[in-house]
Write an enzyme that holds these catalytic residues in place. Sequence first.
Site, PDB file in Angstrom:
ATOM      1  N   ASP A  62     -33.620  42.556  29.693  1.00 35.13           N
ATOM      2  CA  ASP A  62     -33.447  42.221  28.009  1.00 35.13           C
ATOM      3  C   ASP A  62     -34.250  43.345  27.611  1.00 35.13           C
ATOM      4  O   ASP A  62     -35.303  43.351  27.499  1.00 35.13           O
ATOM      5  CB  ASP A  62     -33.878  40.740  27.616  1.00 35.13           C
ATOM      6  CG  ASP A  62     -33.024  40.199  26.616  1.00 35.13           C
ATOM      7  OD1 ASP A  62     -32.250  40.472  26.167  1.00 35.13           O
ATOM      8  OD2 ASP A  62     -34.309  39.500  26.418  1.00 35.13           O
ATOM      9  N   ASP A  86     -34.417  44.115  23.269  1.00 35.58           N
ATOM     10  CA  ASP A  86     -34.184  43.928  22.343  1.00 35.58           C
ATOM     11  C   ASP A  86     -34.219  44.720  20.625  1.00 35.58           C
ATOM     12  O   ASP A  86     -35.854  45.329  21.527  1.00 35.58           O
ATOM     13  CB  ASP A  86     -34.670  42.626  21.762  1.00 35.58           C
ATOM     14  CG  ASP A  86     -34.090  41.276  22.830  1.00 35.58           C
ATOM     15  OD1 ASP A  86     -32.509  40.659  22.625  1.00 35.58           O
ATOM     16  OD2 ASP A  86     -34.418  40.843  23.482  1.00 35.58           O
ATOM     17  N   TYR A 121     -15.149  26.843  -2.415  1.00 29.56           N
ATOM     18  CA  TYR A 121     -15.277  24.855  -2.108  1.00 29.56           C
ATOM     19  C   TYR A 121     -13.935  24.540  -3.008  1.00 29.56           C
ATOM     20  O   TYR A 121     -13.741  23.123  -2.868  1.00 29.56           O
ATOM     21  CB  TYR A 121     -16.160  24.669  -2.579  1.00 29.56           C
ATOM     22  CG  TYR A 121     -16.804  25.419  -3.523  1.00 29.56           C
ATOM     23  CD1 TYR A 121     -17.075  25.367  -4.736  1.00 29.56           C
ATOM     24  CD2 TYR A 121     -18.152  25.870  -3.638  1.00 29.56           C
ATOM     25  CE1 TYR A 121     -17.277  25.799  -5.588  1.00 29.56           C
ATOM     26  CE2 TYR A 121     -18.383  27.112  -4.453  1.00 29.56           C
ATOM     27  CZ  TYR A 121     -18.619  26.231  -5.707  1.00 29.56           C
ATOM     28  OH  TYR A 121     -18.988  27.280  -7.121  1.00 29.56           O
ATOM     29  N   ARG A 176     -27.189  42.698  33.859  1.00 31.66           N
ATOM     30  CA  ARG A 176     -27.026  42.084  32.697  1.00 31.66           C
ATOM     31  C   ARG A 176     -26.072  40.781  32.270  1.00 31.66           C
ATOM     32  O   ARG A 176     -24.617  41.325  32.079  1.00 31.66           O
ATOM     33  CB  ARG A 176     -27.870  42.501  31.361  1.00 31.66           C
ATOM     34  CG  ARG A 176     -27.387  41.522  29.914  1.00 31.66           C
ATOM     35  CD  ARG A 176     -28.478  40.281  30.017  1.00 31.66           C
ATOM     36  NE  ARG A 176     -29.086  39.517  29.456  1.00 31.66           N
ATOM     37  CZ  ARG A 176     -29.233  39.201  27.716  1.00 31.66           C
ATOM     38  NH1 ARG A 176     -30.119  40.099  28.137  1.00 31.66           N
ATOM     39  NH2 ARG A 176     -29.296  38.737  27.159  1.00 31.66           N
ATOM     40  N   GLU A 191      -8.585   6.721   9.853  1.00 34.12           N
ATOM     41  CA  GLU A 191      -9.270   7.392  10.798  1.00 34.12           C
ATOM     42  C   GLU A 191      -8.380   8.486  10.742  1.00 34.12           C
ATOM     43  O   GLU A 191      -8.739   9.555  11.358  1.00 34.12           O
ATOM     44  CB  GLU A 191      -9.112   6.239  12.279  1.00 34.12           C
ATOM     45  CG  GLU A 191     -10.324   5.343  11.727  1.00 34.12           C
ATOM     46  CD  GLU A 191      -9.982   4.285  11.365  1.00 34.12           C
ATOM     47  OE1 GLU A 191      -9.005   4.550  10.624  1.00 34.12           O
ATOM     48  OE2 GLU A 191     -10.766   3.037  12.656  1.00 34.12           O
ATOM     49  N   GLU A 222       0.556  -0.936   0.265  1.00 32.76           N
ATOM     50  CA  GLU A 222       0.305   0.040  -0.070  1.00 32.76           C
ATOM     51  C   GLU A 222       1.187   1.141  -0.081  1.00 32.76           C
ATOM     52  O   GLU A 222       0.810   2.546  -0.617  1.00 32.76           O
ATOM     53  CB  GLU A 222      -0.796  -0.864   1.076  1.00 32.76           C
ATOM     54  CG  GLU A 222      -2.208  -1.048   1.676  1.00 32.76           C
ATOM     55  CD  GLU A 222      -2.782  -0.594   2.356  1.00 32.76           C
ATOM     56  OE1 GLU A 222      -4.032  -0.402   2.348  1.00 32.76           O
ATOM     57  OE2 GLU A 222      -2.489  -1.245   3.580  1.00 32.76           O
ATOM     58  N   ARG A 250     -32.732  36.621  33.641  1.00 33.04           N
ATOM     59  CA  ARG A 250     -31.756  38.039  33.522  1.00 33.04           C
ATOM     60  C   ARG A 250     -32.664  38.562  33.739  1.00 33.04           C
ATOM     61  O   ARG A 250     -34.165  39.493  34.465  1.00 33.04           O
ATOM     62  CB  ARG A 250     -31.555  38.579  31.956  1.00 33.04           C
ATOM     63  CG  ARG A 250     -33.121  38.252  30.651  1.00 33.04           C
ATOM     64  CD  ARG A 250     -32.779  38.111  29.422  1.00 33.04           C
ATOM     65  NE  ARG A 250     -32.265  36.471  29.138  1.00 33.04           N
ATOM     66  CZ  ARG A 250     -32.459  36.286  28.153  1.00 33.04           C
ATOM     67  NH1 ARG A 250     -32.061  36.977  27.088  1.00 33.04           N
ATOM     68  NH2 ARG A 250     -32.564  35.232  28.058  1.00 33.04           N
TER      69      ARG A 250
END
Length: 478
Positions: free
Chosen positions: A385, A387, A67, A373, A87, A35, A382
């Site tokens: 918060d 957002d 890619y 926070r 492996e 091999e 919390r």
Amino acid sequence: MNVQDDVHDEGGRRLDQIRLTGVTATGYHGVFEHERRDGQTFVADVVVHVDTRRAAAGDDLVHTVDYGQAAQLVAAVLSGEPVDLIETVAERIAATVLALPGVQAVDVAVHKPQAPIPVPFGDVVVSIRRDRTKLPAAEPYRPATGQVRRSADTGLRPRTAALPLAAGPSSPPAPELPPPSAPAVPVPPAPLPVPGPPSPPLGAPAAPAPAAASTPAPDASRLGHDAGPDGVGAVVVGPAPSGAVPTGVMPAVAAGPDAAPDGARTELMAPVPDVVDGELVLDALDEPPAQPVRCVLALGSNVGPAQETLRQAVAELAATPGVEVVAVSPLARTAAVGPEQPDFLNAVVLARTTLAARDLLRAVHAVEQRHGRERVQRWGPRTLDVDIIVYGDTVAVTDDLELPHPRAHERAFVLQPWAQVDPEAQLPGLGGGPVAQLAATAPDRDGVRWMALDWLTAPVPAANPEPEGASAGEAHLP
């Protein structure tokens, strides 16, 4: 290869996949002498788990996995230094691909169809998954300096340099791939003028800088709350607020050889040694609007005196320069999700702002921090918060800010209070629509227990959550 379970990012969102199947090369791996001497065919299938939205938003290879480059690296491992076990080959491929920018997980299957097995068989396959929590048990393949270059985000179309495949000690030299034809050199866009002192250089330039490079670079503090190590800012993929300017890209900044991983180099229009993509990007989310922009903020708390915390937060938002609070919704009590914890108190604030979107993000984070926070546990309890749900009609995907909030369209604890204070409200973006209609069909609508109208001026009975108790539903935006 068989498709494994989806991989999710830290926010719980499923990552996208880029698949390479059937990458083939002659390798010299195995425990037998023949091999190592004669070699045989090895095949690899690779699934890369990555977020492709930013690349698609700007149609820019820099923000996704090349890619072509990945395939060459995989083939280089297959035909590279011989080892006893496939492996080990699989671990080396996983380590090599996982080292590419933006890759969060990788699935690798290595096939050895000509394995020396004394009975009829179809194939031998070793299949593994590796990510940031289960790192590969091998070092990544590192080509010789200059063999691989990554394209810089220079405003020019990137091109991929040829990668000669490394050969093992006992293998014949692999043929070098033909170099790509040189494209026409377009004129790069002029950098945006940005006030303030120039940023300090990252290293000594490898070549004299062009005249355009003398333009002061943007203030590094304006690159976003969680800007990555490459300093790249946001990518706006939808309408920007009135008066915003298009993305401007500063020239790449030269750096020394220690500024990038081994083998990682930037290729501009001609090979330039020891240059990494250290560019600074200023985008529309950093630009203040020409006119005040409407915005919607969602507030929640379930630790300590939640009602008083939310009252103070509304007052602090109203006192923030560049923010005008227009209306405040009723107070909603909603069931929590995740670890056992008290119910949440939630409210929605309608405001107008002259702040740039990212400056508004910094402002609401400052309010959170003043109330202690801590981002320790996802979906955990919390103190406060805050957002940003919408910022005008902006639709954007960035490293630190996504607009509208990606889960707002299915969160009743935001939609119901919002619909109460603005029955005609519309949520822009994918999955959006009339807020009242979305509230009526939200999956967690049964978790909204009650609403109080005068909570800003008077105590609300049972407003402070009991110390224990939780149920299905969700009471904060993770």
